[in-house]
Design a protein around this motif. Sequence first.
Motif, PDB file in Angstrom:
ATOM      1  N   LYS A 220      36.928  80.106  74.949  1.00  0.00           N
ATOM      2  CA  LYS A 220      36.810  81.211  73.981  1.00  0.00           C
ATOM      3  C   LYS A 220      36.047  80.721  72.757  1.00  0.00           C
ATOM      4  O   LYS A 220      36.077  79.532  72.442  1.00  0.00           O
ATOM      5  CB  LYS A 220      38.203  81.687  73.550  1.00  0.00           C
ATOM      6  N   LYS A 221      35.401  81.652  72.062  1.00  0.00           N
ATOM      7  CA  LYS A 221      34.636  81.281  70.878  1.00  0.00           C
ATOM      8  C   LYS A 221      35.564  80.663  69.833  1.00  0.00           C
ATOM      9  O   LYS A 221      36.656  81.161  69.589  1.00  0.00           O
ATOM     10  CB  LYS A 221      33.965  82.525  70.293  1.00  0.00           C
ATOM     11  N   LEU A 222      35.097  79.563  69.248  1.00  0.00           N
ATOM     12  CA  LEU A 222      35.928  78.875  68.258  1.00  0.00           C
ATOM     13  C   LEU A 222      35.825  79.559  66.902  1.00  0.00           C
ATOM     14  O   LEU A 222      34.718  79.838  66.431  1.00  0.00           O
ATOM     15  CB  LEU A 222      35.471  77.424  68.102  1.00  0.00           C
ATOM     16  N   PRO A 223      36.959  79.828  66.253  1.00  0.00           N
ATOM     17  CA  PRO A 223      36.902  80.383  64.897  1.00  0.00           C
ATOM     18  C   PRO A 223      36.275  79.366  63.947  1.00  0.00           C
ATOM     19  O   PRO A 223      36.292  78.164  64.228  1.00  0.00           O
ATOM     20  CB  PRO A 223      38.379  80.601  64.536  1.00  0.00           C
ATOM     21  N   ASP A 224      35.716  79.850  62.847  1.00  0.00           N
ATOM     22  CA  ASP A 224      35.124  78.943  61.863  1.00  0.00           C
ATOM     23  C   ASP A 224      36.132  77.891  61.427  1.00  0.00           C
ATOM     24  O   ASP A 224      37.301  78.201  61.226  1.00  0.00           O
ATOM     25  CB  ASP A 224      34.656  79.735  60.616  1.00  0.00           C
ATOM     26  N   GLY A 225      35.669  76.681  61.318  1.00  0.00           N
ATOM     27  CA  GLY A 225      36.556  75.618  60.842  1.00  0.00           C
ATOM     28  C   GLY A 225      37.286  74.899  61.968  1.00  0.00           C
ATOM     29  O   GLY A 225      37.883  73.862  61.762  1.00  0.00           O
ATOM     30  N   GLU A 226      37.277  75.482  63.182  1.00  0.00           N
ATOM     31  CA  GLU A 226      37.910  74.781  64.300  1.00  0.00           C
ATOM     32  C   GLU A 226      36.814  74.131  65.133  1.00  0.00           C
ATOM     33  O   GLU A 226      35.773  74.724  65.380  1.00  0.00           O
ATOM     34  CB  GLU A 226      38.740  75.746  65.152  1.00  0.00           C
ATOM     35  N   GLN A 227      37.071  72.907  65.566  1.00  0.00           N
ATOM     36  CA  GLN A 227      36.056  72.183  66.319  1.00  0.00           C
ATOM     37  C   GLN A 227      36.563  71.751  67.688  1.00  0.00           C
ATOM     38  O   GLN A 227      37.712  71.328  67.803  1.00  0.00           O
ATOM     39  CB  GLN A 227      35.620  70.932  65.551  1.00  0.00           C
ATOM     40  N   LEU A 228      35.727  71.874  68.665  1.00  0.00           N
ATOM     41  CA  LEU A 228      35.939  71.374  70.024  1.00  0.00           C
ATOM     42  C   LEU A 228      37.048  72.085  70.798  1.00  0.00           C
ATOM     43  O   LEU A 228      36.845  72.574  71.881  1.00  0.00           O
ATOM     44  CB  LEU A 228      36.201  69.862  70.017  1.00  0.00           C
ATOM     45  N   ILE A 229      38.249  72.112  70.218  1.00  0.00           N
ATOM     46  CA  ILE A 229      39.367  72.718  70.934  1.00  0.00           C
ATOM     47  C   ILE A 229      40.065  73.705  70.007  1.00  0.00           C
ATOM     48  O   ILE A 229      40.314  73.385  68.841  1.00  0.00           O
ATOM     49  CB  ILE A 229      40.373  71.633  71.362  1.00  0.00           C
ATOM     50  N   CYS A 230      40.363  74.892  70.525  1.00  0.00           N
ATOM     51  CA  CYS A 230      40.999  75.892  69.663  1.00  0.00           C
ATOM     52  C   CYS A 230      42.454  75.502  69.393  1.00  0.00           C
ATOM     53  O   CYS A 230      43.045  74.682  70.093  1.00  0.00           O
ATOM     54  CB  CYS A 230      40.906  77.279  70.280  1.00  0.00           C
ATOM     55  N   LYS A 231      42.987  76.124  68.350  1.00  0.00           N
ATOM     56  CA  LYS A 231      44.334  75.775  67.914  1.00  0.00           C
ATOM     57  C   LYS A 231      45.376  75.981  69.016  1.00  0.00           C
ATOM     58  O   LYS A 231      46.256  75.159  69.210  1.00  0.00           O
ATOM     59  CB  LYS A 231      44.696  76.631  66.696  1.00  0.00           C
ATOM     60  N   SER A 232      45.228  77.069  69.754  1.00  0.00           N
ATOM     61  CA  SER A 232      46.275  77.365  70.736  1.00  0.00           C
ATOM     62  C   SER A 232      46.234  76.373  71.908  1.00  0.00           C
ATOM     63  O   SER A 232      47.280  75.961  72.418  1.00  0.00           O
ATOM     64  CB  SER A 232      46.193  78.830  71.185  1.00  0.00           C
ATOM     65  N   CYS A 233      45.040  75.957  72.316  1.00  0.00           N
ATOM     66  CA  CYS A 233      44.951  74.933  73.370  1.00  0.00           C
ATOM     67  C   CYS A 233      45.496  73.596  72.872  1.00  0.00           C
ATOM     68  O   CYS A 233      46.187  72.877  73.598  1.00  0.00           O
ATOM     69  CB  CYS A 233      43.511  74.755  73.844  1.00  0.00           C
ATOM     70  N   TRP A 234      45.169  73.280  71.634  1.00  0.00           N
ATOM     71  CA  TRP A 234      45.634  72.014  71.072  1.00  0.00           C
ATOM     72  C   TRP A 234      47.156  71.977  70.997  1.00  0.00           C
ATOM     73  O   TRP A 234      47.789  70.956  71.255  1.00  0.00           O
ATOM     74  CB  TRP A 234      44.990  71.779  69.705  1.00  0.00           C
ATOM     75  N   GLN A 235      47.743  73.136  70.673  1.00  0.00           N
ATOM     76  CA  GLN A 235      49.215  73.195  70.635  1.00  0.00           C
ATOM     77  C   GLN A 235      49.814  72.952  72.020  1.00  0.00           C
ATOM     78  O   GLN A 235      50.854  72.325  72.155  1.00  0.00           O
ATOM     79  CB  GLN A 235      49.677  74.545  70.077  1.00  0.00           C
ATOM     80  N   LYS A 236      49.111  73.466  73.038  1.00  0.00           N
ATOM     81  CA  LYS A 236      49.582  73.223  74.416  1.00  0.00           C
ATOM     82  C   LYS A 236      49.579  71.720  74.733  1.00  0.00           C
ATOM     83  O   LYS A 236      50.503  71.215  75.364  1.00  0.00           O
ATOM     84  CB  LYS A 236      48.665  73.941  75.419  1.00  0.00           C
TER      85      LYS A 236
END
Length: 244
Positions: free
Chosen positions: A25-41
């Motif tokens: 999915k497209k990354l929101p501004d300020g997030e790099q490489l991996i989105c927040k929700s995937c990183w939480q997983k």
Amino acid sequence: MKFLSELFQPLIDFIYPSVCLSCTKKLPDGEQLICKSCWQKVQRAALPAEFEKELMSKFSIDGYISKAFSSFYFEEGGVLQSIIYALKYDGKKSIGVMLGKCVGELIRNDDDFGLVDILIPVPLHKTKQRERGYNQSDYICRGISQMINIPFRTDILKRRKYTISQTQLNREERRQNVAGAFKVNRRRAELVRGKILVLVDDVITTGSTINECAKTLLENGARNIYAVSVAVAAWKTMSGRCSS
Ligand SMILES: [Zn+2]
């Protein structure tokens, strides 16, 4: 081609906005490489204490490794697999630093790790490193080093044998495959003798590679060897590209 793609990367990023390496999915501004929700997983897959015993059991037979630590459990098809794939095969070196910082965060208050002299990435053979352009474990080391303030050195341990992929090999074949594969740089012998060293890898599967590295360092007079990896894989479920 590599040079060209690096040159045009900012333009490519503009035309094709960055997407999450895992869910695409497209990354929101300020997030790099991996989105927040995937990183939480990924973070939820942090290693439960009972698996740490299994990790250590990979090393206890030989007795070369006196302490081992991994942050995550490696699951086939999981988020971490796509992250480590991007680190190893897609040039995303900064992921290594990020993962290394995660690991470093978890070991920074450990008394044993406080006594460590040097971190050493599991080396690639120079031919392989030339093909890939870098050693992913160097970047993991850099992240750990930043968190725990212990230096890392890439010039101590060398891989002298070009080994075939371990993927299709069983435990004993893996052991034979890496036997004698490493050597200590003679000009760096004083950085090994009497020292507590930490070997760093991306994923520990059977542990045969790290075991062989540890054996080599101990033969050269190291006092104690610890093993640290981003993730540990259950041997039975492990297949494919991330084995080492
Ligand atoms: Zn995502």
